[in-house]
Design a protein around this motif. Structure first.
Motif, PDB file in Angstrom:
ATOM      1  N   VAL A 123       0.837  -1.216   0.000  1.00 44.74           N
ATOM      2  CA  VAL A 123       0.000   0.000   0.000  1.00 44.74           C
ATOM      3  C   VAL A 123       0.863   1.254   0.000  1.00 44.74           C
ATOM      4  N   TYR A 124       2.152   1.084   0.241  1.00 45.18           N
ATOM      5  CA  TYR A 124       3.064   2.215   0.381  1.00 45.18           C
ATOM      6  C   TYR A 124       4.255   1.943  -0.520  1.00 45.18           C
ATOM      7  N   THR A 125       5.401   2.638  -0.263  1.00 45.83           N
ATOM      8  CA  THR A 125       6.545   2.452  -1.149  1.00 45.83           C
ATOM      9  C   THR A 125       7.122   1.046  -1.020  1.00 45.83           C
ATOM     10  N   GLU A 176       3.594  16.820  -8.188  1.00 40.32           N
ATOM     11  CA  GLU A 176       4.743  17.231  -9.005  1.00 40.32           C
ATOM     12  C   GLU A 176       6.041  16.480  -8.670  1.00 40.32           C
ATOM     13  N   ARG A 177       6.156  15.935  -7.430  1.00 42.46           N
ATOM     14  CA  ARG A 177       7.366  15.182  -7.065  1.00 42.46           C
ATOM     15  C   ARG A 177       6.925  13.920  -6.320  1.00 42.46           C
ATOM     16  N   ILE A 178       6.409  12.956  -7.102  1.00 48.08           N
ATOM     17  CA  ILE A 178       5.874  11.751  -6.474  1.00 48.08           C
ATOM     18  C   ILE A 178       7.032  10.789  -6.206  1.00 48.08           C
ATOM     19  N   LEU A 179       7.323  10.566  -4.919  1.00 46.22           N
ATOM     20  CA  LEU A 179       8.515   9.803  -4.507  1.00 46.22           C
ATOM     21  C   LEU A 179       9.685  10.336  -5.336  1.00 46.22           C
ATOM     22  N   GLY A 180      10.543   9.444  -5.828  1.00 44.62           N
ATOM     23  CA  GLY A 180      11.618   9.916  -6.702  1.00 44.62           C
ATOM     24  C   GLY A 180      11.245   9.721  -8.164  1.00 44.62           C
ATOM     25  N   GLY A 194      -2.610   6.430   0.106  1.00 48.16           N
ATOM     26  CA  GLY A 194      -1.738   5.496   0.843  1.00 48.16           C
ATOM     27  C   GLY A 194      -1.322   6.067   2.183  1.00 48.16           C
ATOM     28  N   LYS A 195      -0.932   7.347   2.212  1.00 43.79           N
ATOM     29  CA  LYS A 195      -0.493   7.960   3.468  1.00 43.79           C
ATOM     30  C   LYS A 195      -1.626   7.924   4.493  1.00 43.79           C
ATOM     31  N   LEU A 196      -2.863   8.223   4.030  1.00 42.03           N
ATOM     32  CA  LEU A 196      -3.965   8.256   4.984  1.00 42.03           C
ATOM     33  C   LEU A 196      -4.364   6.858   5.445  1.00 42.03           C
ATOM     34  N   PHE A 266       1.133  18.433   3.721  1.00 45.31           N
ATOM     35  CA  PHE A 266       1.587  18.580   2.331  1.00 45.31           C
ATOM     36  C   PHE A 266       2.472  17.399   1.992  1.00 45.31           C
ATOM     37  N   GLU A 267       2.263  16.824   0.825  1.00 42.46           N
ATOM     38  CA  GLU A 267       2.999  15.620   0.459  1.00 42.46           C
ATOM     39  C   GLU A 267       3.413  15.675  -1.008  1.00 42.46           C
ATOM     40  N   ASP A 268       4.676  15.454  -1.250  1.00 39.12           N
ATOM     41  CA  ASP A 268       5.203  15.281  -2.600  1.00 39.12           C
ATOM     42  C   ASP A 268       4.914  16.456  -3.543  1.00 39.12           C
ATOM     43  N   PHE A 269       5.028  17.657  -3.001  1.00 28.78           N
ATOM     44  CA  PHE A 269       5.084  18.866  -3.833  1.00 28.78           C
ATOM     45  C   PHE A 269       6.537  19.029  -4.273  1.00 28.78           C
ATOM     46  N   ASN A 289       4.694  19.586   6.598  1.00 26.16           N
ATOM     47  CA  ASN A 289       5.183  19.024   5.341  1.00 26.16           C
ATOM     48  C   ASN A 289       5.950  17.751   5.663  1.00 26.16           C
ATOM     49  N   ASP A 290       5.397  16.645   5.226  1.00 24.49           N
ATOM     50  CA  ASP A 290       5.942  15.338   5.575  1.00 24.49           C
ATOM     51  C   ASP A 290       7.341  15.131   4.995  1.00 24.49           C
ATOM     52  N   ASP A 291       7.566  15.641   3.775  1.00 22.99           N
ATOM     53  CA  ASP A 291       8.855  15.410   3.110  1.00 22.99           C
ATOM     54  C   ASP A 291       9.970  16.228   3.756  1.00 22.99           C
ATOM     55  N   ILE A 292       9.616  17.408   4.248  1.00 21.46           N
ATOM     56  CA  ILE A 292      10.614  18.250   4.915  1.00 21.46           C
ATOM     57  C   ILE A 292      10.695  17.871   6.399  1.00 21.46           C
ATOM     58  N   SER A 431      16.142   7.538  -0.731  1.00 22.48           N
ATOM     59  CA  SER A 431      15.283   7.802  -1.891  1.00 22.48           C
ATOM     60  C   SER A 431      14.358   6.643  -2.223  1.00 22.48           C
ATOM     61  N   ASN A 432      13.136   7.011  -2.601  1.00 17.37           N
ATOM     62  CA  ASN A 432      12.078   6.057  -2.925  1.00 17.37           C
ATOM     63  C   ASN A 432      11.674   6.223  -4.375  1.00 17.37           C
ATOM     64  N   PRO A 433      11.044   5.211  -4.990  1.00 18.67           N
ATOM     65  CA  PRO A 433      10.906   3.847  -4.474  1.00 18.67           C
ATOM     66  C   PRO A 433      12.219   3.085  -4.619  1.00 18.67           C
ATOM     67  N   ALA A 475      14.267   3.619   6.951  1.00 21.04           N
ATOM     68  CA  ALA A 475      14.226   5.019   7.389  1.00 21.04           C
ATOM     69  C   ALA A 475      13.165   5.728   6.571  1.00 21.04           C
ATOM     70  N   ASN A 476      11.945   5.680   7.055  1.00 25.01           N
ATOM     71  CA  ASN A 476      10.838   6.236   6.286  1.00 25.01           C
ATOM     72  C   ASN A 476       9.936   7.050   7.208  1.00 25.01           C
ATOM     73  N   ASN A 477       9.464   8.185   6.680  1.00 30.20           N
ATOM     74  CA  ASN A 477       8.637   9.046   7.522  1.00 30.20           C
ATOM     75  C   ASN A 477       7.342   8.376   8.001  1.00 30.20           C
ATOM     76  N   ALA A 478       7.038   7.169   7.487  1.00 33.05           N
ATOM     77  CA  ALA A 478       5.865   6.431   7.968  1.00 33.05           C
ATOM     78  C   ALA A 478       5.973   6.111   9.458  1.00 33.05           C
TER      79      ALA A 478
HETATM   80  C1  LIG Z   1       8.333   8.653   1.923  1.00 29.51           C
HETATM   81  C2  LIG Z   1       8.018   9.887   1.253  1.00 29.51           C
HETATM   82  O1  LIG Z   1       7.280  10.707   1.773  1.00 29.51           O
HETATM   83  C3  LIG Z   1       8.589  10.155  -0.051  1.00 29.51           C
HETATM   84  O2  LIG Z   1       9.390   9.372  -0.536  1.00 29.51           O
HETATM   85  O3  LIG Z   1       8.220  11.174  -0.615  1.00 29.51           O
END
Ligand SMILES: CC(=O)C(=O)O
Ligand SMILES: NC(=O)C1=CN([C@@H]2O[C@H](COP(=O)(O)OP(=O)(O)OC[C@H]3O[C@@H](n4cnc5c(N)ncnc54)[C@H](OP(=O)(O)O)[C@@H]3O)[C@@H](O)[C@H]2O)C=CC1
Ligand SMILES: [Mg+2]
Length: 576
Positions: A123-125, A176-180, A194-196, A266-269, A289-292, A431-433, A475-478
């Motif tokens: 359900v996630y990366t 605009e910046r979905i994972l890597g 997925g995050k929710l 905010f996620e993956d901006f 902001n989850d990514d920051i 870096s993901n995925p 090492a994931n913000n989850a």
């Molecule tokens: C885990 C995560 O938030 C990302 O890779 O963008």
């Protein structure tokens, strides 16, 4: 344990007694009217599949609509896991799980909670990344709320179309910046969804109070623009004033519709918007902001824990990042704040042992004028260095962190140098995925000859090297955002502050056991994540009260117990 006016089960008011009900107390399954018959079976919130009892089948007009067998929820879970394991292709597992979520919500969450290590990668990366890339082709029923440029001027009305009225957490992306994986436009919806689902499964926030949103301002991804199955606006991304006005209307509508305490994650901006949005709304809204910030908190936790293995204090380490965007500079700043907190040195000083490399090389003072604003504090005195390998040789880091979104960048030479410089080099490939991971677990262990302490953003299997088993961490913000969000909700937080992120990091680091350390792990396993989230939530809530930013008063005495008591349970309820 009810706290204020029956506020249990994910933190919202338990108006209908659904969450406080024990198994033998009866509740009413309701939509706008009482759901019964085939409507009940098609309502994912109340559908129990074959678990309707004989009595419920009579009382709710479903007799004959189901085969005669009555299954327990446990048996349903067993059957589901059996079926899921038949799929070899991860994307097929993802589709099966999304179908389940749309069909039988409680079973979905029970399956996810009880098989978290196995299903998180689905359900996630990394699988959610592939799902977003193919979202148009695999699209079945819409999930989440889509707000596009077409809705400009009527975003409040669109929010009102969402069937649930009591929302506590929104996860929003503009794709605009979905994972890597870059710009996936409207197909980024898989990420908020997925995050929710992790907010609920890992943090216990009730699903009905979670709202995934994708803001569609177009995409610059030519492949998607030319894809006949693309589900978004077929235009280039809006920028500048047009973008800012849409986002501003959204942020105002959210507060108007859901009130001051709605949490917006905010996620993956892309970073050219992410920092500005966080800055602009952090004094007027409850934003995160989850990514920051989430990434910073999870990495700091891992660093604090790793000191048991690598030795020394945080201030004794030298850090080198590959990638100076949201994740890289967010983590760097939180490390500097923590060292400053520990040593009382000013943060301008503590930043000096943290170095970052971006696509143009090491960030140094001669580049200051041309740097984006979020990189400027990291431009230390040094001659220019172009390549990562040369930067490693020059800086001699004890900790190497990958946050570039580019795979295979920690080469054999880079890992070998890290191993020659350090007894136990700490290497984080964030870096993901998986395809974008800076190196694999196997590469980290074999190239360092078993010396590396390694963790990665997406999971890797155990590695056997010279007869020894190495267990990589994730090492994931989850690890952070579900407990962090729960802490904000249960305290009624009105703003997010860095001190709360530090509290979350310290709480997570404290959950790493000796048994975990013995395996070389710097994070606890995800199997205990609900307990971990309750501890994180309690620390975040305690800090929120301390800072005077909590609105749920009085403060509960035992915050861990209170956090646990607020968590959504996916067990079926009995219907009257
Ligand atoms: C885990 C995560 O938030 C990302 O890779 O963008
Ligand atoms: N594990 C986790 O929990 C998380 C992982 N991530 C992952 O981290 C990655 C980056 O995310 P984010 O920080 O938001 O992205 P950004 O786009 O904000 O930052 C990427 C950074 O990497 C740099 N970069 C790109 N290519 C190279 C290269 N070849 N060599 C050196 N540097 C390079 C960019 O340089 P420049 O500035 O010059 O363009 C930029 O500084 C993604 O893969 C994401 O999935 C993100 C959040 C959480
Ligand atoms: Mg993200």
């Amino acid at each position: 344990m009810a706290y204020d006016n029956g506020s249990v089960g994910g933190g919202v008011k338990d108006l209908y007694g659904e969450d406080s009900a024990t198994e033998d107390q009866l509740i009413t399954p309701w939509s706008f009217s009482v759901a019964s018959g085939s409507t009940l079976l098609r309502d994912p919130r109340y559908n129990k599949g074959l678990a309707f009892t004989e009595k419920e089948r009579d009382a709710h007009y479903v007799r004959g609509l189901l085969p005669p067998a009555v299954f327990t929820q446990d048996l349903q879970e067993k059957r589901l896991m059996h079926n899921l394991r038949q799929y070899d292709v991860p994307l097929h597992r993802y589709i099966a799980l999304m179908d389940l979520q749309e069909r039988n919500e409680r079973l979905f969450y029970k399956v996810l909670i009880e098989n978290v290590e196995e299903l998180l990668p689905v359900v996630y990366t990394p699988t959610v990344g592939e799902a977003c890339q193919k979202y148009g082709s695999i699209f079945r029923r819409p999930q989440g709320l889509y707000i596009s440029l077409k809705e400009k001027g009527k975003i409040l009305e669109v929010l009102k179309n969402w069937p649930e009225k009591t929302i506590q957490v929104i996860v929003v992306t503009d794709g605009e910046r979905i994972l890597g994986l870059g710009d996936l436009g409207c197909q980024g919806m898989g990420i908020p969804v997925g995050k929710l689902s992790l907010y609920t499964a890992l943090g216990g926030v009730r699903p009905s109070s979670c709202l995934p949103i994708t803001i569609d301002v177009g995409t610059n991804n030519e492949k998607l623009l030319n894809d006949e199955f693309y589900i978004g606006l077929r235009q280039k991304r809006a920028t500048g004033k047009e973008y800012a006005e849409l986002l501003d209307e959204f942020m105002h509508a959210v507060k108007q519709n859901y009130g001051e305490k709605i949490l917006v994650q905010f996620e993956d901006f892309a970073n050219h918007n992410a920092f500005n949005l966080l800055d602009k709304y952090s004094s007027s809204h409850l934003v995160f902001n989850d990514d920051i910030q989430g990434t910073a908190s999870v990495v700091l936790a891992g660093l604090l824990a790793s000191l048991k293995l690598i030795g020394g204090t945080l201030a004794d380490q030298t850090f080198l990042f590959l990638g100076a965007g949201e994740a890289g500079t967010g983590i760097a700043e939180l490390i500097a704040l923590e060292i400053s907190k520990q040593t009382k040195a000013p943060v301008e000083e503590t930043r000096k042992k943290i170095w970052l490399v971006d696509s143009k090389g090491l960030i140094v003072s001669s580049r200051l004028q041309s740097l984006q604003h979020f990189k400027k504090s990291w431009a230390h005195e040094h001659e220019p260095v172009k390549e990562l390998l040369d930067a490693v040789k020059a800086i001699k880091p004890t900790v190497l962190i990958g946050s570039s979104g580019v795979g295979k960048t920690f080469t054999k030479e880079v890992v070998e140098i890290m191993a020659s410089l350090n007894k136990k080099p700490l290497i984080l490939a964030l870096s993901n995925p998986t395809s974008q991971s800076e190196c694999t677990a196997e590469e980290a262990y074999t190239w360092s000859k078993g010396k590396a302490i390694f963790a990665s953003g997406s999971p890797f299997d155990h590695v056997e090297y010279e007869g020894k088993v190495f267990v990589p961490g994730q090492a994931n913000n989850a690890y952070i955002f579900p407990g962090f969000g729960l802490g904000l909700i249960i305290s009624g937080a009105i703003r997010v502050r860095d001190e709360m992120l530090l509290a979350a990091s310290e709480a997570l680091a404290a959950q790493v056991s000796q048994e975990n350390y013995d395996k070389g792990l710097i994070y606890p396993p995800f199997t205990n994540i609900r307990k971990i989230s309750a501890n994180i939530a309690a620390s975040v809530a305690a800090k929120t009260y301390e800072l005077g930013l909590a609105s749920h008063l009085p403060q509960p005495k035992d915050l861990v117990k209170y956090a646990e008591s607020c968590m959504y349970s996916p067990s079926y309820r009995s219907y009257r």
